[in-house]
Design a protein around this motif. Structure first.
Motif, PDB file in Angstrom:
ATOM      1  N   ARG A  19       0.862  -1.188   0.000  1.00  0.00           N
ATOM      2  CA  ARG A  19       0.000   0.000   0.000  1.00  0.00           C
ATOM      3  C   ARG A  19       0.895   1.234   0.000  1.00  0.00           C
ATOM      4  O   ARG A  19       2.012   1.197   0.542  1.00  0.00           O
ATOM      5  CB  ARG A  19      -0.919   0.029   1.228  1.00  0.00           C
ATOM      6  CG  ARG A  19      -1.966  -1.086   1.263  1.00  0.00           C
ATOM      7  CD  ARG A  19      -3.000  -0.923   0.158  1.00  0.00           C
ATOM      8  NE  ARG A  19      -4.015  -1.974   0.219  1.00  0.00           N
ATOM      9  CZ  ARG A  19      -3.951  -3.102  -0.465  1.00  0.00           C
ATOM     10  NH1 ARG A  19      -2.900  -3.348  -1.243  1.00  0.00           N
ATOM     11  NH2 ARG A  19      -4.917  -3.996  -0.366  1.00  0.00           N
ATOM     12  N   GLY A  20       0.390   2.324  -0.572  1.00  0.00           N
ATOM     13  CA  GLY A  20       1.202   3.531  -0.660  1.00  0.00           C
ATOM     14  C   GLY A  20       0.380   4.802  -0.634  1.00  0.00           C
ATOM     15  O   GLY A  20      -0.747   4.825  -0.128  1.00  0.00           O
ATOM     16  N   LEU A  30      -1.992   6.562   2.365  1.00  0.00           N
ATOM     17  CA  LEU A  30      -1.044   6.239   3.423  1.00  0.00           C
ATOM     18  C   LEU A  30       0.081   7.268   3.454  1.00  0.00           C
ATOM     19  O   LEU A  30       0.549   7.722   2.407  1.00  0.00           O
ATOM     20  CB  LEU A  30      -0.471   4.841   3.174  1.00  0.00           C
ATOM     21  CG  LEU A  30       0.439   4.246   4.256  1.00  0.00           C
ATOM     22  CD1 LEU A  30      -0.346   4.014   5.530  1.00  0.00           C
ATOM     23  CD2 LEU A  30       1.043   2.936   3.753  1.00  0.00           C
ATOM     24  N   ASP A  31       0.506   7.653   4.650  1.00  0.00           N
ATOM     25  CA  ASP A  31       1.717   8.458   4.785  1.00  0.00           C
ATOM     26  C   ASP A  31       2.583   7.840   5.881  1.00  0.00           C
ATOM     27  O   ASP A  31       2.194   6.876   6.549  1.00  0.00           O
ATOM     28  CB  ASP A  31       1.404   9.935   5.070  1.00  0.00           C
ATOM     29  CG  ASP A  31       0.650  10.152   6.374  1.00  0.00           C
ATOM     30  OD1 ASP A  31       0.809   9.330   7.312  1.00  0.00           O
ATOM     31  OD2 ASP A  31      -0.107  11.132   6.464  1.00  0.00           O
ATOM     32  N   LYS A  32       3.769   8.389   6.087  1.00  0.00           N
ATOM     33  CA  LYS A  32       4.722   7.779   7.010  1.00  0.00           C
ATOM     34  C   LYS A  32       4.199   7.743   8.438  1.00  0.00           C
ATOM     35  O   LYS A  32       4.347   6.749   9.144  1.00  0.00           O
ATOM     36  CB  LYS A  32       6.046   8.544   6.948  1.00  0.00           C
ATOM     37  CG  LYS A  32       6.750   8.405   5.619  1.00  0.00           C
ATOM     38  CD  LYS A  32       8.084   9.113   5.635  1.00  0.00           C
ATOM     39  CE  LYS A  32       8.757   8.993   4.278  1.00  0.00           C
ATOM     40  NZ  LYS A  32      10.081   9.633   4.255  1.00  0.00           N
ATOM     41  N   PHE A  47       3.241   1.481  -3.038  1.00  0.00           N
ATOM     42  CA  PHE A  47       3.791   0.570  -2.044  1.00  0.00           C
ATOM     43  C   PHE A  47       4.695   1.357  -1.098  1.00  0.00           C
ATOM     44  O   PHE A  47       4.989   2.536  -1.313  1.00  0.00           O
ATOM     45  CB  PHE A  47       4.582  -0.566  -2.711  1.00  0.00           C
ATOM     46  CG  PHE A  47       5.611  -0.088  -3.691  1.00  0.00           C
ATOM     47  CD1 PHE A  47       6.880   0.274  -3.265  1.00  0.00           C
ATOM     48  CD2 PHE A  47       5.316   0.023  -5.043  1.00  0.00           C
ATOM     49  CE1 PHE A  47       7.829   0.729  -4.151  1.00  0.00           C
ATOM     50  CE2 PHE A  47       6.268   0.479  -5.945  1.00  0.00           C
ATOM     51  CZ  PHE A  47       7.529   0.832  -5.498  1.00  0.00           C
ATOM     52  N   SER A  48       5.143   0.677  -0.036  1.00  0.00           N
ATOM     53  CA  SER A  48       5.993   1.319   0.966  1.00  0.00           C
ATOM     54  C   SER A  48       7.034   0.330   1.454  1.00  0.00           C
ATOM     55  O   SER A  48       6.917  -0.878   1.240  1.00  0.00           O
ATOM     56  CB  SER A  48       5.149   1.820   2.155  1.00  0.00           C
ATOM     57  OG  SER A  48       4.116   2.668   1.730  1.00  0.00           O
ATOM     58  N   PRO A  77      -8.323  11.401   1.953  1.00  0.00           N
ATOM     59  CA  PRO A  77      -7.406  10.994   0.887  1.00  0.00           C
ATOM     60  C   PRO A  77      -7.368   9.503   0.621  1.00  0.00           C
ATOM     61  O   PRO A  77      -6.836   9.085  -0.388  1.00  0.00           O
ATOM     62  CB  PRO A  77      -6.048  11.484   1.401  1.00  0.00           C
ATOM     63  CG  PRO A  77      -6.178  11.478   2.882  1.00  0.00           C
ATOM     64  CD  PRO A  77      -7.608  11.867   3.140  1.00  0.00           C
ATOM     65  N   PHE A  78      -7.898   8.675   1.525  1.00  0.00           N
ATOM     66  CA  PHE A  78      -7.854   7.230   1.300  1.00  0.00           C
ATOM     67  C   PHE A  78      -8.822   6.851   0.182  1.00  0.00           C
ATOM     68  O   PHE A  78     -10.017   7.098   0.276  1.00  0.00           O
ATOM     69  CB  PHE A  78      -8.204   6.463   2.576  1.00  0.00           C
ATOM     70  CG  PHE A  78      -7.063   6.375   3.522  1.00  0.00           C
ATOM     71  CD1 PHE A  78      -6.383   5.183   3.680  1.00  0.00           C
ATOM     72  CD2 PHE A  78      -6.651   7.488   4.224  1.00  0.00           C
ATOM     73  CE1 PHE A  78      -5.318   5.095   4.544  1.00  0.00           C
ATOM     74  CE2 PHE A  78      -5.578   7.413   5.091  1.00  0.00           C
ATOM     75  CZ  PHE A  78      -4.912   6.213   5.246  1.00  0.00           C
ATOM     76  N   LYS A  79      -8.296   6.245  -0.848  1.00  0.00           N
ATOM     77  CA  LYS A  79      -9.139   5.932  -1.995  1.00  0.00           C
ATOM     78  C   LYS A  79      -9.709   4.526  -1.955  1.00  0.00           C
ATOM     79  O   LYS A  79     -10.615   4.192  -2.689  1.00  0.00           O
ATOM     80  CB  LYS A  79      -8.334   6.115  -3.283  1.00  0.00           C
ATOM     81  CG  LYS A  79      -7.899   7.577  -3.486  1.00  0.00           C
ATOM     82  CD  LYS A  79      -7.173   7.743  -4.793  1.00  0.00           C
ATOM     83  CE  LYS A  79      -6.782   9.193  -5.008  1.00  0.00           C
ATOM     84  NZ  LYS A  79      -6.049   9.403  -6.255  1.00  0.00           N
TER      85      LYS A  79
END
Length: 636
Positions: A472-473, A478-480, A507-508, A629-631
């Motif tokens: 996921r990215g 998603l953020d840090k 991705f992360s 912001p989550f899609k």
């Protein structure tokens, strides 16, 4: 020759002068010289603008003590303060200035016993110092009568504005008599404060005192440019360099405060955290320990440190970079006071350097760059201290006759040099062990400036860290900060366990110690809609979306001389869009983000207080659903 007038020339009575002499005051500060005559002689409303630590409490407290009628047990002065700590501190300061006057001063604030406050108000109080929320509560209960009020003081008005108290202040002021005197003291004068003054004050005199340059000259200001992951090690070295470190360490978040104070305590330092989640009793206990030197370090957030005054601090450490210039000035101004020198040290991560440069430019302070003390230099300093201490003891020739026979027995049959060495090793081995200090990497600006976000060797498999791939990215919202928070919540990891975080579009990546990595993989072993687990080990030859040489897959394909003769569905010959530079801003001590959880208004003493919402726990195999912001859901 000082340009300040003597206290006696300001119109203060002999009774007040005697109290000032008893406290050791010799001459007034600039704000006191300007305001006291206006309040005593001219009897006008006053707006006083000056920085914290310039003596504002005495500037309004002394005239109030002169004018209040001690024989009438009625509330004649009301002082509003933004925080519990400042309310207590102001009440104590005014109480210490009253001398032999029979006056009752009460601090009224949230988090303390309401019953005790009610009893004190019923007995009769001359001066009430309180926070807006609790004062309003007493007014609604009818336990606080302002009918005989002579003075209303807004102390640190701009802080009360920042904390969202304007409506409460207006409600309190509406219930005060029209013929009162109103005093407003603030470091800055934003528009809402000016509107309050226009609405409730009558032709006020504006007194503005420029920041005293002596304050900054007494504070030696330096900064270290180091990686975020090296800040703890640098901090311990700074503390160990000093013979008697007595300091305030600033962090940006409550989590970071708790984590750093815990780590310092584990290393043997007397440190306590101070932030908005602590009860009033806990705060007072910690501040009491600091003032009586039971502890030597307080790790605080800006919000929690507002209004507290700890005398004779040797150091102020900006573990986290201040939010702005004003916050920097406010922090470093807590040391180097009352003619005593202090040191302000700021830790600057490479990516923060531009912001710190702006702070230096705006403050015009002489802030010099220095290197973190070398471990061997610290050991040499400690060795010198031990030698000086023992030499001094030997030279004192104290009455030690009872130990001489024991000393003679020890020397019999033993080499004196070896005997002393053994004693020193027993008592000072830990202090002189250079291995307790970890290595500190050099400046990373050259690496960061080119945007190379390859994992450092510190977080490779060889260093005991496992690189993990998260499917996921950013496109999933998603953020840090969210990624670290959620992993900590689900597997009980700590900030320091989650290193070198990189969040891409789809991705992360994150590095974690092998044991922690296994827990994360097991917790997210359920397969998503693509048929693969959400978190897996990163491929050895591609730990961060790149091969070990730092080239992308497309670089390798483009190196093939026969690519034109081997067309593939992927289209290797198509022009490739350059990868967007990743802003690798990982910070291991509480996600040192610019928007702090404590930069929001704090309503500690209001019943409608609500802490920052935290994401609720969900099934360990899925990320929580987010809005905005989550899609798509993490567990498609």
């Amino acid at each position: 020759m000082s340009d300040l007038t003597n206290f006696a020339e300001l119109g203060l009575s002999a009774q007040t002068i005697a109290a000032l002499k008893a406290k050791g005051f010799e001459e007034p500060t600039k704000i006191q010289s300007a305001c006291i005559p206006l309040l005593l002689k001219d009897q006008v409303d006053v707006i006083g603008q000056a920085q914290t630590g310039t003596g504002k409490t005495a500037a309004f407290g002394l005239p109030i003590l002169e004018i209040v009628d001690a024989s009438a047990y009625q509330v004649q002065a009301l002082i509003l303060a933004p925080t519990r700590e400042l309310a207590v501190q102001t009440a104590e300061e005014i109480n210490s200035l009253k001398g032999d006057r029979h006056l009752e001063i009460a601090a009224v604030y949230g988090g303390a016993s309401m019953e005790l406050q009610l009893r004190k108000l019923r007995r009769g109080v001359h001066v009430v110092v309180g926070t807006p929320g609790r004062i309003l509560d007493h007014l609604r209960r009818g336990s606080l009568n302002l009918e005989h009020l002579k003075f209303v003081v807004l102390d640190e008005a701009d802080e009360m504005l920042d904390m969202g108290f304007v409506e409460d202040i207006e409600e309190v002021l509406k219930q005060t008599p029209e013929n009162k005197r109103m005093l407003c003291f603030s470091a800055t004068m934003p528009a809402p404060i000016r509107r309050l003054a226009e609405k409730f004050m009558r032709n006020p005199e504006h007194v503005q005192i420029a920041a005293d340059s002596v304050t900054s000259s007494l504070t030696d200001q330096i900064f270290f440019e180091i990686r975020e992951s090296d800040k703890l090690e640098a901090l311990t070295r700074v503390i160990d360099m000093e013979e008697s470190f007595y300091g305030l360490i600033f962090c940006r978040t409550k989590i970071q405060c708790d984590e750093l104070s815990r780590q310092l305590s584990e290393k043997g330092y007397d440190a306590e955290p101070l932030h908005g989640d602590l009860s009033q009793k806990q705060r007072e206990l910690i501040l009491g320990k600091m003032r009586d030197h039971s502890i030597s370090i307080v790790v605080a957030t800006d919000v929690a440190a507002r209004g507290i005054d700890i005398q004779d601090l040797t150091h102020v450490i900006n573990f986290s970079l201040p939010e702005d210039t004003e916050a920097y000035i406010h922090r470093v101004g807590r040391t180097g006071r009352a003619g005593k020198k202090g040191t302000a040290i700021t830790f600057v991560a490479p990516r923060e350097f531009k912001r710190f440069s702006f702070i230096m430019k705006m403050t015009k302070f002489d802030i010099r760059r220095e290197s973190v003390p070398d471990a061997r230099d610290i050991i040499d300093i400690k060795r010198s201290r031990i030698l000086a201490t023992l030499t001094d003891l030997a030279e004192k020739h104290s009455d030690n006759d009872m130990f001489i026979p024991l000393a003679q027995q020890l020397l019999e049959g033993n080499d004196p040099e070896q005997l002393v060495a053994s004693l020193l090793e027993h008592f000072y081995r830990d202090q002189l062990d250079v291995s307790k200090y970890q290595s500190i990497g050099g400046s990373q600006r050259s690496r960061d400036d080119r945007g190379d976000d390859r994992p450092s060797t510190r977080y490779t498999e060889e260093a005991g860290f496992t690189r993990l791939f998260i499917a996921r990215g950013r496109k999933d919202g998603l953020d840090k900060r969210q990624l670290i928070d959620y992993l900590m919540e689900q597997v009980g990891a700590e900030d320091r366990d989650l290193q070198d975080v990189s969040v891409r579009d789809n991705f992360s990546f994150v590095s974690a110690p092998a044991e922690v990595a296994e827990k994360i993989i097991q917790a997210f072993s359920d397969r998503g809609s693509e048929g693969r687990p959400l978190i897996t080990r990163a491929k050895p030859d591609n730990p961060n979306g790149k091969n070990l040489s730092g080239r992308t897959r497309s670089d390798r394909f483009e190196d093939r001389p026969y690519r034109d003769s081997r067309p593939r569905s992927g289209g290797y010959d198509r022009p490739r869009t350059p990868r967007r530079r990743e802003d690798s801003d990982f910070q291991p001590y509480g996600r040192d983000t610019r928007q702090s959880e404590e930069s929001r208004p704090s309503y500690d003493d209001r019943e409608r207080f609500s802490s920052r919402p935290r994401s609720s726990k969900s099934n360990t195999s899925s990320f929580p659903r987010k809005s905005g912001p989550f899609k798509k859901r993490y567990n498609d």
